[in-house]
Design an enzyme around this catalytic site. Sequence first.
Site, PDB file in Angstrom:
ATOM      1  N   LEU A 126      -8.091   9.814   4.404  1.00  0.00           N
ATOM      2  CA  LEU A 126      -9.402  10.033   5.007  1.00  0.00           C
ATOM      3  C   LEU A 126      -9.689   8.936   6.015  1.00  0.00           C
ATOM      4  O   LEU A 126      -9.708   7.756   5.670  1.00  0.00           O
ATOM      5  CB  LEU A 126     -10.482  10.049   3.931  1.00  0.00           C
ATOM      6  CG  LEU A 126     -11.921  10.273   4.424  1.00  0.00           C
ATOM      7  CD1 LEU A 126     -12.087  11.682   4.985  1.00  0.00           C
ATOM      8  CD2 LEU A 126     -12.909  10.025   3.283  1.00  0.00           C
ATOM      9  N   HIS A 230     -12.338  -2.311  -2.448  1.00  0.00           N
ATOM     10  CA  HIS A 230     -12.585  -3.013  -1.197  1.00  0.00           C
ATOM     11  C   HIS A 230     -13.992  -2.679  -0.700  1.00  0.00           C
ATOM     12  O   HIS A 230     -14.482  -1.558  -0.892  1.00  0.00           O
ATOM     13  CB  HIS A 230     -11.541  -2.579  -0.168  1.00  0.00           C
ATOM     14  CG  HIS A 230     -11.470  -3.424   1.061  1.00  0.00           C
ATOM     15  ND1 HIS A 230     -12.372  -3.306   2.078  1.00  0.00           N
ATOM     16  CD2 HIS A 230     -10.605  -4.408   1.417  1.00  0.00           C
ATOM     17  CE1 HIS A 230     -12.060  -4.169   3.038  1.00  0.00           C
ATOM     18  NE2 HIS A 230     -10.988  -4.848   2.658  1.00  0.00           N
TER      19      HIS A 230
END
Length: 339
Positions: A126, A230
Amino acid sequence: MLIIRPIRSSDFAALYHIAEESGHGFTSLPVNEELLRNKIARSEASFVKTIDKPFDEGYLMVLEDTDTQEVVGTCGLEAAVGMVDAFYHYRLGTEVYHSEQIDVRNEVETLTLCHDYTGSAELCTLFLGDKYRKNNNGRMLSRSRFLFLAQHSERFGETVIAEMRGESDAEGNSPFYTWLQQHFLGIDFVQADYLSGLGQKAFMAEMMPKNTVYVCMLPEAAQKVIGEVHTNTRPALNLLQAEGFRCRGYVDIFDGGPTVECNINDIRSVRESRLLTVKVGDMPASDSSFILSNTLLADYRATSAKLLVSDETDEVILSPELAAALMVATGDPIRVLAM
């Protein structure tokens, strides 16, 4: 208009640019011409393949700005991971040590190398260009895959997973991987991630610790990032959690990022998407935004639009322009999902 469609060979230059732009941690798109061309060819073959059950198909799609004919994003689905290349994870567990004699009880977290997700479908690849990260474009690009899953569920494993990028710094260094590099693998994180993306995974079986790893024996910095995402990946994780995805204790073998999972039929957008019948005409005004897709395979198309959708009827009116972009006509089925 922004249209999602299957990737084709003429999109190679755009995909290569996306691979360069995506940076460290985007394992599924290494900057490698041969691999990217092979990914496109594999996707093209998957979209036209007749299947009895999911095996090793990959469905890679792009987001195209039809006004400029520029490819500005991509998203992908794997039908069944680990059927050809080994698909590794660490499984988090607990070992209990108890002695009545000395009246001591300890619970110790463990990491065990496994292939438990073999055969699962995967949300992957993505990416959206910076200047298009607005107006819910990212949400539309990501969630459009659920319409594809809903329409073509027989082509995918029953469990759907997504690997979330773990903690790493601006140079791509991972606290979790630093321990692996020092004691086992001997190559840096970026190189290991790159080789994994190329499908060259023999070094994992040869060099990864095969016995149970006790988390308490890892450096503190490595312990802290196990199961953490993250910063840039947090919005993607939030979206998947809203869809019903949960972490069941599996983490990435390189950066320790969590893998989330959901049964395909329990994904909220799969359940809530509706099949309606198209009527081409003057679209009535509406403030309600929907993701909509046709029900085709090789000619799959998806986009977003403001539609007037009612529980009282299974018909929806599309403008001629929108119908043409989605390759549908009056009487055709279309799948819709409220944004």
